[in-house]
Design an enzyme around this catalytic site. Structure first.
Site, PDB file in Angstrom:
ATOM      1  N   ASP A 272       0.834  -1.215   0.000  1.00  0.00           N
ATOM      2  CA  ASP A 272       0.000   0.000   0.000  1.00  0.00           C
ATOM      3  C   ASP A 272       0.867   1.264   0.000  1.00  0.00           C
ATOM      4  OD1 ASP A 272       0.868  -0.828   2.568  1.00  0.00           O
ATOM      5  OD2 ASP A 272      -0.510   0.595   3.498  1.00  0.00           O
ATOM      6  N   GLU A 273       0.287   2.311  -0.479  1.00  0.00           N
ATOM      7  CA  GLU A 273       0.822   3.668  -0.329  1.00  0.00           C
ATOM      8  C   GLU A 273       2.318   3.802  -0.665  1.00  0.00           C
ATOM      9  OE1 GLU A 273      -2.093   5.438   3.084  1.00  0.00           O
ATOM     10  OE2 GLU A 273      -0.564   4.058   3.793  1.00  0.00           O
TER      11      GLU A 273
END
Ligand code: ACM
Length: 511
Positions: free
Chosen positions: A323-324
């Site tokens: 993620d991210e």
């Protein structure tokens, strides 16, 4: 004329009704028969002995009874004395028991029969029985205390094979004892998975013998500047065993290529040129760190890390985060995810990643965890991957309940207890069919919490609702009915010293 006989004294049970028992998650079917089973000092537990795991489930039940009401009930001990009442945990190959975690109860006056195909199914059934045992005995029925359990039949099976919670032990470290306490509560509500978020920018939490600086350097910090911490491999194995004894699978997560500041601080060769220079981070920012996706040595390192963790993890999954990764070029990100997937598979694990991983060409055996991008989850499902449903707006345990509740954040919104309950994972994302859904998970990120009381404040009571969303059939999901059953969880929460947010939406049954 018959000789003198003593008539067997019938016990006149008070009216009990299995249909009104406040069970969570709600079973598929409960068919009351209007009588009761009296649990007392003349009760014994027997189990099938074909599978030693069944006897362990019997021991777990015996221990739970002792803890709840102080009664000693033996397991598989034959006795000369006449047994008045019997709980039998039976391994059954009945075709009525469809899934491995299915179970059925026949509760009668003198016997409780629990049928299950597997020890996991028996264990889930035992949780139902724990919920049916009242806190207080009825001392007027016989000359010894008796705990009255309503009679009838229960037919039950889970909706999803994956029912989890995630605990972020990276932003703040939680001790083995704190994690075990959370596992106990998850087990009571029939969860079968605990995902441990073991690394992030602020700390690395698992000993890796081939790369010791990960913990020597990378574990000594956390959000807000505390001392951090990590699990030795022995401690991690102890957690895995503790969870397995409760039929809960541990899913380890090493978040990458982003969320890797603590790893790159420990070993600077991992650092990606486009990322911020590693330093001790105690703030809550995200999206600034990355592994170098184009260096062979990074993949040798990851091969070692994944090998060591996979070797201590009997469950089928390894979570790579994903993620991210905002500073990782998209082409580098995709290259990275595909390379790491190969490593995970080489170590015989099935890859899970947050929904961003669907930007890569992932294998259909890999799993995407929906948190914020339905379109990526949809893409993964279209390519044959299974999806774990964890939408931040509905299932994130670290979102505040409301604007005045303590702890938590609200970047995805406030999640009052009813909002957390009133949705169905089966229909939440248009286009993701029931067949594509592996299950549901409620993540608990720990930027704002650092001990059990704070963890529990955010998790309880919402986690109890996610237990029902993951287990019970859609027809049974009903807030008005659920909130009555939720109110009746107070004696359990109090007995276990579990802190909870006493929302005004529920009429709590407190003393
Ligand atoms: C996430 O909340 N960054 C998965």
């Amino acid at each position: 004329m018959a000789a003198c006989q003593t008539e067997k004294k019938e016990i006149n049970f008070p009216k009990t009704d299995l249909a009104n028992a406040p069970l969570i998650p709600k079973p598929i079917k409960t068919i009351p028969t209007g009588s009761a089973f009296g649990l007392d000092a003349s009760t014994a537990i027997y189990t099938s002995i074909t599978d030693p795991e069944f006897e362990k489930v019997g021991q777990f039940l015996s221990k739970s009874i002792k803890e709840k009401i102080g009664l000693d009930v033996t397991v598989n001990v034959s006795t000369e004395e006449k047994l008045e009442r019997l709980i039998y945990i039976n391994q059954s190959d009945s075709s009525d028991l469809e899934s491995p975690e299915s179970y059925q109860f026949y509760i009668k006056k003198d016997s409780i029969l629990l049928n299950a195909k597997t020890a996991a199914g028996a264990f889930r059934g035992v949780q139902t029985l724990r919920q049916l045992i009242p806190e207080t005995s009825n001392d007027t029925l016989t000359d010894q205390p008796m705990w009255v359990i309503p009679s009838g039949k229960i037919v039950d099976a889970p909706k999803y094979g994956y029912r989890g919670s995630m605990l972020d032990v990276a932003r703040h470290f939680f001790t083995v004892e704190e994690v075990k306490k959370y596992i106990d509560a998850l087990a009571y509500y029939k969860f079968n998975t605990l995902h441990l978020h073991l690394s992030d920018d602020q700390g690395w939490r698992i000993e890796i013998k081939s790369w010791p600086k990960l913990t020597e350097v990378g574990s000594a910090s956390e959000v807000g500047g505390g001392e951090g911490g990590f699990y030795t491999q022995e401690e991690y194995k102890d957690l895995v065993t503790y969870a397995a004894d409760r039929h809960i699978t541990i899913v380890p997560e090493i978040d990458m290529p982003g969320h890797t500041n603590a790893a790159s601080l420990s070993y600077p060769f991992l650092h990606y040129a486009g990322a911020e220079t590693p330093r001790v981070r105690t703030d809550m920012k995200v999206g600034y760190s990355s592994f170098d996706a184009r260096k062979d040595t990074v993949y040798s390192f990851l091969d070692d890390v994944i090998c060591e963790i996979a070797g201590m993890t009997p469950g089928p999954y390894f979570h790579i985060g994903g993620d991210e990764s905002h500073v990782t070029k998209k082409s580098d990100y995709i290259y990275f995810v595909e390379k790491v997937e190969e490593i995970v598979q080489k170590h015989n694990k099935r890859m899970i990643g947050w929904n961003e991983i669907a930007q890569a060409e992932i294998n259909s055996n890999s799993i995407a965890q929906l948190w914020n991008e339905p379109e990526n989850a949809l893409k993964a499902a279209e390519n044959g991957s299974k999806i774990i449903i964890s939408p931040a707006k509905r299932a994130y345990l670290d979102m505040q309940y409301d604007s005045i509740s303590e702890y938590g954040l609200h970047w995805a919104g406030y999640i009052p207890v009813d909002v957390g309950y009133k949705w169905d994972p089966e229909t939440y994302v248009e286009g993701i069919s029931k067949e594509s859904i592996l299950g549901i998970e409620a993540p608990l990120w720990s930027e704002t919490i650092s001990n059990s009381a704070e963890l529990e404040y955010l998790a309880f009571p919402r986690i109890i609702g996610y237990a029902e969303l993951g287990w019970s059939i859609s027809e049974h999901l009903n807030w008005e009915d659920y909130k009555e059953r939720l109110a009746a969880q107070v004696p359990y929460l109090e007995a276990m010293q579990i802190n909870y947010y006493p929302t005004k939406l529920v009429d709590w049954e407190r003393e």
